[in-house]
Scaffold this motif. Sequence first.
Motif, PDB file in Angstrom:
ATOM      1  N   LEU A  62      73.082  70.964  19.372  1.00  0.00           N
ATOM      2  CA  LEU A  62      72.435  72.270  19.203  1.00  0.00           C
ATOM      3  C   LEU A  62      71.670  72.338  17.883  1.00  0.00           C
ATOM      4  O   LEU A  62      70.570  72.883  17.817  1.00  0.00           O
ATOM      5  CB  LEU A  62      73.475  73.385  19.268  1.00  0.00           C
ATOM      6  CG  LEU A  62      73.940  73.759  20.669  1.00  0.00           C
ATOM      7  CD1 LEU A  62      75.141  74.700  20.601  1.00  0.00           C
ATOM      8  CD2 LEU A  62      72.821  74.378  21.469  1.00  0.00           C
ATOM      9  N   ALA A  67      68.771  75.586  21.178  1.00  0.00           N
ATOM     10  CA  ALA A  67      69.167  76.012  22.517  1.00  0.00           C
ATOM     11  C   ALA A  67      68.122  75.621  23.558  1.00  0.00           C
ATOM     12  O   ALA A  67      68.462  75.198  24.666  1.00  0.00           O
ATOM     13  CB  ALA A  67      69.408  77.521  22.543  1.00  0.00           C
ATOM     14  N   ASP A  68      66.832  75.728  23.210  1.00  0.00           N
ATOM     15  CA  ASP A  68      65.786  75.355  24.170  1.00  0.00           C
ATOM     16  C   ASP A  68      65.812  73.860  24.466  1.00  0.00           C
ATOM     17  O   ASP A  68      65.640  73.453  25.620  1.00  0.00           O
ATOM     18  CB  ASP A  68      64.406  75.758  23.641  1.00  0.00           C
ATOM     19  CG  ASP A  68      64.199  77.265  23.659  1.00  0.00           C
ATOM     20  OD1 ASP A  68      64.912  77.958  24.421  1.00  0.00           O
ATOM     21  OD2 ASP A  68      63.325  77.739  22.908  1.00  0.00           O
ATOM     22  N   TYR A  70      68.448  71.879  24.246  1.00  0.00           N
ATOM     23  CA  TYR A  70      69.668  71.632  25.018  1.00  0.00           C
ATOM     24  C   TYR A  70      69.444  72.027  26.474  1.00  0.00           C
ATOM     25  O   TYR A  70      69.773  71.289  27.391  1.00  0.00           O
ATOM     26  CB  TYR A  70      70.811  72.460  24.409  1.00  0.00           C
ATOM     27  CG  TYR A  70      72.167  71.855  24.561  1.00  0.00           C
ATOM     28  CD1 TYR A  70      72.644  70.935  23.647  1.00  0.00           C
ATOM     29  CD2 TYR A  70      72.990  72.209  25.623  1.00  0.00           C
ATOM     30  CE1 TYR A  70      73.899  70.384  23.778  1.00  0.00           C
ATOM     31  CE2 TYR A  70      74.245  71.671  25.758  1.00  0.00           C
ATOM     32  CZ  TYR A  70      74.701  70.752  24.836  1.00  0.00           C
ATOM     33  OH  TYR A  70      75.944  70.208  24.972  1.00  0.00           O
ATOM     34  N   ARG A  71      68.853  73.203  26.675  1.00  0.00           N
ATOM     35  CA  ARG A  71      68.549  73.681  28.025  1.00  0.00           C
ATOM     36  C   ARG A  71      67.623  72.697  28.732  1.00  0.00           C
ATOM     37  O   ARG A  71      67.809  72.379  29.905  1.00  0.00           O
ATOM     38  CB  ARG A  71      67.904  75.067  27.962  1.00  0.00           C
ATOM     39  CG  ARG A  71      67.636  75.679  29.319  1.00  0.00           C
ATOM     40  CD  ARG A  71      66.996  77.068  29.232  1.00  0.00           C
ATOM     41  NE  ARG A  71      67.752  77.993  28.403  1.00  0.00           N
ATOM     42  CZ  ARG A  71      67.382  78.383  27.165  1.00  0.00           C
ATOM     43  NH1 ARG A  71      66.256  77.954  26.631  1.00  0.00           N
ATOM     44  NH2 ARG A  71      68.127  79.222  26.475  1.00  0.00           N
ATOM     45  N   GLY A  72      66.633  72.199  27.999  1.00  0.00           N
ATOM     46  CA  GLY A  72      65.701  71.239  28.574  1.00  0.00           C
ATOM     47  C   GLY A  72      66.382  69.965  29.038  1.00  0.00           C
ATOM     48  O   GLY A  72      66.049  69.417  30.091  1.00  0.00           O
ATOM     49  N   VAL A  74      69.563  69.640  29.977  1.00  0.00           N
ATOM     50  CA  VAL A  74      70.354  69.955  31.167  1.00  0.00           C
ATOM     51  C   VAL A  74      69.442  70.066  32.388  1.00  0.00           C
ATOM     52  O   VAL A  74      69.740  69.525  33.457  1.00  0.00           O
ATOM     53  CB  VAL A  74      71.176  71.246  30.953  1.00  0.00           C
ATOM     54  CG1 VAL A  74      71.832  71.709  32.255  1.00  0.00           C
ATOM     55  CG2 VAL A  74      72.227  71.029  29.867  1.00  0.00           C
ATOM     56  N   GLU A  75      68.315  70.736  32.228  1.00  0.00           N
ATOM     57  CA  GLU A  75      67.380  70.877  33.349  1.00  0.00           C
ATOM     58  C   GLU A  75      66.802  69.529  33.764  1.00  0.00           C
ATOM     59  O   GLU A  75      66.631  69.267  34.964  1.00  0.00           O
ATOM     60  CB  GLU A  75      66.267  71.855  32.969  1.00  0.00           C
ATOM     61  CG  GLU A  75      66.746  73.289  32.895  1.00  0.00           C
ATOM     62  CD  GLU A  75      65.716  74.240  32.311  1.00  0.00           C
ATOM     63  OE1 GLU A  75      64.635  73.783  31.868  1.00  0.00           O
ATOM     64  OE2 GLU A  75      65.992  75.458  32.304  1.00  0.00           O
ATOM     65  N   ARG A  76      66.515  68.661  32.798  1.00  0.00           N
ATOM     66  CA  ARG A  76      65.985  67.338  33.121  1.00  0.00           C
ATOM     67  C   ARG A  76      67.029  66.504  33.857  1.00  0.00           C
ATOM     68  O   ARG A  76      66.718  65.805  34.823  1.00  0.00           O
ATOM     69  CB  ARG A  76      65.528  66.625  31.842  1.00  0.00           C
ATOM     70  CG  ARG A  76      64.641  65.427  32.114  1.00  0.00           C
ATOM     71  CD  ARG A  76      64.018  64.892  30.841  1.00  0.00           C
ATOM     72  NE  ARG A  76      64.995  64.378  29.912  1.00  0.00           N
ATOM     73  CZ  ARG A  76      65.642  63.219  30.074  1.00  0.00           C
ATOM     74  NH1 ARG A  76      65.404  62.475  31.120  1.00  0.00           N
ATOM     75  NH2 ARG A  76      66.517  62.820  29.185  1.00  0.00           N
ATOM     76  N   TRP A 156      70.572  61.423  27.453  1.00  0.00           N
ATOM     77  CA  TRP A 156      69.270  62.028  27.159  1.00  0.00           C
ATOM     78  C   TRP A 156      68.124  61.039  27.314  1.00  0.00           C
ATOM     79  O   TRP A 156      66.970  61.439  27.419  1.00  0.00           O
ATOM     80  CB  TRP A 156      69.270  62.642  25.757  1.00  0.00           C
ATOM     81  CG  TRP A 156      69.510  61.675  24.642  1.00  0.00           C
ATOM     82  CD1 TRP A 156      70.720  61.260  24.162  1.00  0.00           C
ATOM     83  CD2 TRP A 156      68.534  60.999  23.870  1.00  0.00           C
ATOM     84  NE1 TRP A 156      70.559  60.357  23.148  1.00  0.00           N
ATOM     85  CE2 TRP A 156      69.212  60.181  22.941  1.00  0.00           C
ATOM     86  CE3 TRP A 156      67.142  60.994  23.865  1.00  0.00           C
ATOM     87  CZ2 TRP A 156      68.548  59.374  22.034  1.00  0.00           C
ATOM     88  CZ3 TRP A 156      66.490  60.183  22.947  1.00  0.00           C
ATOM     89  CH2 TRP A 156      67.191  59.393  22.046  1.00  0.00           C
TER      90      TRP A 156
END
Length: 182
Positions: A62, A67-68, A70-72, A74-76, A156
């Motif tokens: 983080l 947060a963006d 991290y979200r990216g 997870v979405e990837r 990642w």
Amino acid sequence: HKWLNVPYDSGFVFVRDWSALQRTFGERGDYLPPLDDPNPSFAYVAPEGSRRARALAVWATLRAYGADGYRGMVERHAHLARHLARLVDEHPALERVAEVTLNIVCFRVKPEGVPEERLDGLNRRVGEELLADGRVFAGTTIYDGKVCFRPAIVNWRTRESDVELLLDVVLELSERLQAAAV
């Protein structure tokens, strides 16, 4: 009473007498603080002898990506899992055995002409060969009574070409094992 699923190293929360844990798990050594040190040591209240810094990886990620970011990630990872699932669904010698809800894809090799009763053995052997081969990694599991692969996409650095390579290697090893059995 319903039992809670709590990690064992959280157990000190459920005792009245903290010193009972210290007497049970406390260790002595010149490099360790004494058991009667006025500052409590979490190393003396669990069987591990020390507590893992579980939150450190989350905090560091983080801090580095926000947060963006991290979200990216997870979405990837979810996108890569859906990509892998599509490839499995499109291949006639593969069968997806579970819905993809996030980043895990459960599938197995199911070549034409191999009877159902031999599929678990084939998938188990392909899994062993996959680990020995070393080009890619995916563990096996039993899902809905079937031996299958269960890759969890969490790195990642994983790319579409990596999940495509996974399928290529699984299929190559499956074909090699089938040819050797004939």
